[in-house]
Design a protein around this motif. Structure first.
Motif, PDB file in Angstrom:
ATOM      1  N   LEU A 167       0.617  -1.237  -0.208  1.00 25.69           N
ATOM      2  CA  LEU A 167       0.155   0.358  -0.091  1.00 25.69           C
ATOM      3  C   LEU A 167       0.984   1.767  -0.047  1.00 25.69           C
ATOM      4  N   SER A 168       1.988   1.507  -0.335  1.00 22.49           N
ATOM      5  CA  SER A 168       3.139   2.288  -0.696  1.00 22.49           C
ATOM      6  C   SER A 168       2.803   3.345  -1.920  1.00 22.49           C
ATOM      7  N   GLY A 169       1.404   3.000  -2.503  1.00 25.97           N
ATOM      8  CA  GLY A 169       1.809   3.696  -4.247  1.00 25.97           C
ATOM      9  C   GLY A 169       3.214   3.647  -4.811  1.00 25.97           C
ATOM     10  N   ARG A 170       3.890   2.914  -4.583  1.00 25.07           N
ATOM     11  CA  ARG A 170       5.061   2.510  -5.007  1.00 25.07           C
ATOM     12  C   ARG A 170       5.330   1.368  -6.375  1.00 25.07           C
ATOM     13  N   SER A 171       6.501   0.820  -7.061  1.00 28.66           N
ATOM     14  CA  SER A 171       6.218   0.123  -7.501  1.00 28.66           C
ATOM     15  C   SER A 171       6.811  -1.268  -6.332  1.00 28.66           C
ATOM     16  N   PRO A 172       6.975  -2.545  -6.718  1.00 32.93           N
ATOM     17  CA  PRO A 172       6.989  -3.428  -5.332  1.00 32.93           C
ATOM     18  C   PRO A 172       8.744  -3.476  -5.437  1.00 32.93           C
ATOM     19  N   ILE A 173       9.657  -3.081  -6.642  1.00 30.62           N
ATOM     20  CA  ILE A 173      11.285  -3.008  -6.027  1.00 30.62           C
ATOM     21  C   ILE A 173      11.150  -1.679  -5.031  1.00 30.62           C
ATOM     22  N   GLU A 174      10.496  -0.648  -5.415  1.00 32.01           N
ATOM     23  CA  GLU A 174      11.165   0.463  -4.224  1.00 32.01           C
ATOM     24  C   GLU A 174      10.560  -0.015  -3.219  1.00 32.01           C
ATOM     25  N   SER A 175       8.896  -0.262  -3.167  1.00 37.90           N
ATOM     26  CA  SER A 175       8.552  -0.781  -1.693  1.00 37.90           C
ATOM     27  C   SER A 175       9.324  -1.469  -1.004  1.00 37.90           C
ATOM     28  N   ALA A 176      10.449  -2.605  -1.684  1.00 37.45           N
ATOM     29  CA  ALA A 176      10.775  -3.522  -1.306  1.00 37.45           C
ATOM     30  C   ALA A 176      12.512  -3.482  -0.825  1.00 37.45           C
ATOM     31  N   ALA A 177      12.665  -2.331  -1.833  1.00 38.74           N
ATOM     32  CA  ALA A 177      13.963  -1.296  -1.181  1.00 38.74           C
ATOM     33  C   ALA A 177      14.193  -0.910   0.078  1.00 38.74           C
ATOM     34  N   LEU A 178      13.271   0.100   0.147  1.00 37.61           N
ATOM     35  CA  LEU A 178      12.844   0.794   1.622  1.00 37.61           C
ATOM     36  C   LEU A 178      11.878   0.003   2.417  1.00 37.61           C
ATOM     37  N   LEU A 179      11.466  -1.328   2.257  1.00 35.42           N
ATOM     38  CA  LEU A 179      11.470  -1.619   3.487  1.00 35.42           C
ATOM     39  C   LEU A 179      12.480  -2.460   4.216  1.00 35.42           C
ATOM     40  N   ALA A 180      13.859  -3.032   3.034  1.00 34.24           N
ATOM     41  CA  ALA A 180      15.452  -3.508   2.865  1.00 34.24           C
ATOM     42  C   ALA A 180      15.758  -2.193   3.934  1.00 34.24           C
ATOM     43  N   ALA A 181      15.211  -1.350   3.738  1.00 34.90           N
ATOM     44  CA  ALA A 181      16.167  -0.241   4.395  1.00 34.90           C
ATOM     45  C   ALA A 181      16.057  -0.356   5.884  1.00 34.90           C
ATOM     46  N   PHE A 182      14.262  -0.222   6.425  1.00 32.79           N
ATOM     47  CA  PHE A 182      13.416   0.429   7.413  1.00 32.79           C
ATOM     48  C   PHE A 182      14.426  -0.956   8.265  1.00 32.79           C
ATOM     49  N   ALA A 183      14.018  -1.702   7.431  1.00 37.52           N
ATOM     50  CA  ALA A 183      14.826  -3.646   8.036  1.00 37.52           C
ATOM     51  C   ALA A 183      16.489  -3.379   8.311  1.00 37.52           C
ATOM     52  N   LEU A 184      17.093  -2.710   8.114  1.00 34.56           N
ATOM     53  CA  LEU A 184      18.519  -3.023   8.290  1.00 34.56           C
ATOM     54  C   LEU A 184      18.741  -1.288  10.103  1.00 34.56           C
ATOM     55  N   ILE A 185      17.460  -0.413   9.668  1.00 38.25           N
ATOM     56  CA  ILE A 185      17.802   0.096  11.025  1.00 38.25           C
ATOM     57  C   ILE A 185      17.205  -1.325  11.819  1.00 38.25           C
ATOM     58  N   ILE A 186      15.919  -1.467  12.130  1.00 38.55           N
ATOM     59  CA  ILE A 186      15.226  -2.235  13.010  1.00 38.55           C
ATOM     60  C   ILE A 186      16.751  -3.651  13.012  1.00 38.55           C
ATOM     61  N   ALA A 187      17.357  -4.050  12.371  1.00 39.98           N
ATOM     62  CA  ALA A 187      18.393  -5.051  12.818  1.00 39.98           C
ATOM     63  C   ALA A 187      19.433  -4.211  13.635  1.00 39.98           C
ATOM     64  N   GLY A 188      19.750  -2.462  13.177  1.00 37.00           N
ATOM     65  CA  GLY A 188      20.649  -2.114  14.089  1.00 37.00           C
ATOM     66  C   GLY A 188      20.454  -2.095  15.275  1.00 37.00           C
ATOM     67  N   ALA A 189      19.460  -1.921  15.738  1.00 39.75           N
ATOM     68  CA  ALA A 189      18.804  -1.086  16.867  1.00 39.75           C
ATOM     69  C   ALA A 189      18.778  -2.441  17.458  1.00 39.75           C
ATOM     70  N   VAL A 190      18.610  -3.707  16.883  1.00 34.53           N
ATOM     71  CA  VAL A 190      18.256  -4.523  17.568  1.00 34.53           C
ATOM     72  C   VAL A 190      19.648  -5.369  18.205  1.00 34.53           C
ATOM     73  N   PHE A 191      20.699  -5.169  16.988  1.00 37.35           N
ATOM     74  CA  PHE A 191      22.217  -5.193  17.297  1.00 37.35           C
ATOM     75  C   PHE A 191      22.663  -4.777  18.565  1.00 37.35           C
ATOM     76  N   TRP A 192      22.128  -3.451  18.636  1.00 41.98           N
ATOM     77  CA  TRP A 192      22.091  -2.187  19.785  1.00 41.98           C
ATOM     78  C   TRP A 192      21.697  -2.468  21.114  1.00 41.98           C
ATOM     79  N   ALA A 193      20.089  -2.630  21.023  1.00 48.66           N
ATOM     80  CA  ALA A 193      19.829  -3.728  22.500  1.00 48.66           C
ATOM     81  C   ALA A 193      19.878  -4.759  23.014  1.00 48.66           C
ATOM     82  N   MET A 194      21.126  -5.328  22.567  1.00 47.76           N
ATOM     83  CA  MET A 194      21.341  -6.840  23.028  1.00 47.76           C
ATOM     84  C   MET A 194      22.548  -6.246  23.658  1.00 47.76           C
ATOM     85  N   ARG A 195      23.314  -6.007  23.018  1.00 47.08           N
ATOM     86  CA  ARG A 195      24.653  -5.237  23.671  1.00 47.08           C
ATOM     87  C   ARG A 195      24.762  -4.958  25.462  1.00 47.08           C
TER      88      ARG A 195
END
Length: 404
Positions: A167-195
């Protein structure tokens, strides 16, 4: 009525709703959210006409929605959501997604966007509503409870990811790329949280826990704000940011201050369930299009259709892919509990109406079906599980069982 007058009325309803739930609960366990929505309908434009939306109320309602999804993310117990059961839960949800999008699109006259809104609402699970029911019946720490935790967690997280992608209104590739970027932010936050946290971190939490400093609570709110900001900046749905914040906060608190985590979250829940979340549900009732639902038209016919679709679209794959060690009665109970849906249905319907995709009568039919699912499905599920949960009652309090 002024916005402050409406706020006073909403908070009066927030006080009255638990009293009604407590009184009725002696005969029939009705979730609190049902009374909040129903009372909102009563004071709304279609009944008494006392309350209407506005900029201030709408802003508080948005914060309530973010807090609701944040607390849902916090509920996920990672140690219980893994292995073959998790794989089965994921496969069941993927099948539900494909099935739900197909049926919803057909129901919406092959409108893709409307089909996505309705389809994602049909495949959600109200884990926060189900957990207290399982806790009270003694099922939460049983094998059935762990399976329900896995299927329910996927049923809460999956629709949020699906909305972010579809429902982003973008192409599937662009949506997946932005979601992957947000997933990296989450991964970074999880890494920080588990330290490991330095000793002073736990000391500050302990020293300010009962003072005006409230370091831990302020940190929780900051993490929520950061994840909401990151999701907004990347154009990802804010529900995903709120949900991710809840998961990160759980890791931080249980890693840095496990002895204080329950008390800290209790304070955050007091802020959420005591103020912001009730506003969201009461406003949902105020904006509920009761007139369109009761005029005998399409909306009234859609309500039972949606109720059946909750059971077919979400429950069917759950029943088929449930772990084989569950007996027939437990599989049916798992199907009913997994098909129970309301909080995410309300959230998705609200977003769909504001986006101009769903009509208010369609949203009302969805929310009405969700309310009926919360009232009916858990009660039948408990009857199927009658007597089985008593053997699994925990000796101590159940962590994380408080919810919507």
């Amino acid at each position: 009525m002024s916005q402050y007058g409406v706020l006073i009325l909403i908070m009066a309803i927030a006080v009255l709703a638990p009293l009604l739930a407590y009184g009725v609960g002696r005969w029939l366990p009705v979730p609190l959210v049902i009374f909040e929505i129903l009372l909102g309908i009563v004071v709304g434009p279609d009944v008494l006409g006392w309350a209407h939306g506005g900029q201030t109320i709408d802003a508080l309602s948005e914060l309530g929605l973010a807090m609701l999804i944040f607390l849902a993310g916090y509920e996920i117990e990672f140690d219980k959501v893994r292995g073959d059961t998790l794989k089965r839960a994921l496969r069941a949800w993927v099948v539900s997604l494909a099935f739900g999008l197909l049926l919803a699109s057909a129901l919406a006259g092959w409108s893709y966007t409307k089909g996505v809104y309705i389809g994602t609402a049909l495949i959600s699970t109200a884990l926060g509503t189900v957990l207290p029911v399982l806790r009270d019946s003694g099922d939460l720490h049983s094998r059935f409870g762990s399976v329900m935790m896995a299927f329910g967690s996927v049923g809460e997280f999956g629709p949020i990811v699906a909305m972010a992608l579809l429902l982003s209104g973008r192409s599937p590739i662009e949506s997946a790329a932005l979601l992957a970027a947000f997933a990296l932010i989450i991964a970074g936050a999880v890494f920080w949280a588990m330290r490991p946290r330095p000793p002073w971190f736990s000391q500050v939490i302990a020293k300010t826990l009962h003072s005006s400093g409230q370091f831990a609570v302020r940190l929780v709110v900051l993490l929520l704000a950061v994840m909401l900001g990151a999701s907004t900046a990347l154009g990802v749905d804010m529900l995903l940011g709120a949900f991710a914040a809840g998961m990160v906060v759980r890791l931080v608190l249980h890693g840095a201050a496990p002895e204080s985590a329950h008390e800290i979250v209790a304070k955050v829940e007091a802020m959420g369930f005591g103020f912001l979340v009730p506003i969201f549900f009461v406003v949902t009732g105020i904006e509920f299009d009761l007139a369109a639902l009761l005029d005998g038209g399409r909306a009234l016919l859609l309500l039972p259709v949606f109720l059946v679709l909750f059971l077919v679209v979400r429950g069917g794959p759950v029943y088929a892919l449930a772990p084989r060690d569950l007996g027939p009665g437990d599989r049916k109970a798992l199907t009913l509990f997994s098909s129970t849906a309301l909080p995410l249905v309300v959230a998705i319907s609200t977003i769909g109406v504001k986006a101009g995709v769903l009509r208010t009568d369609e949203a009302s039919a969805l929310v009405g079906a969700g309310m009926l699912s919360v009232l009916v499905f858990p009660l039948i599920g408990l009857k199927l599980r009658a007597g089985k949960g008593e053997r699994a009652l925990p000796k101590g309090p159940v962590a994380g069982a408080e919810s919507w």
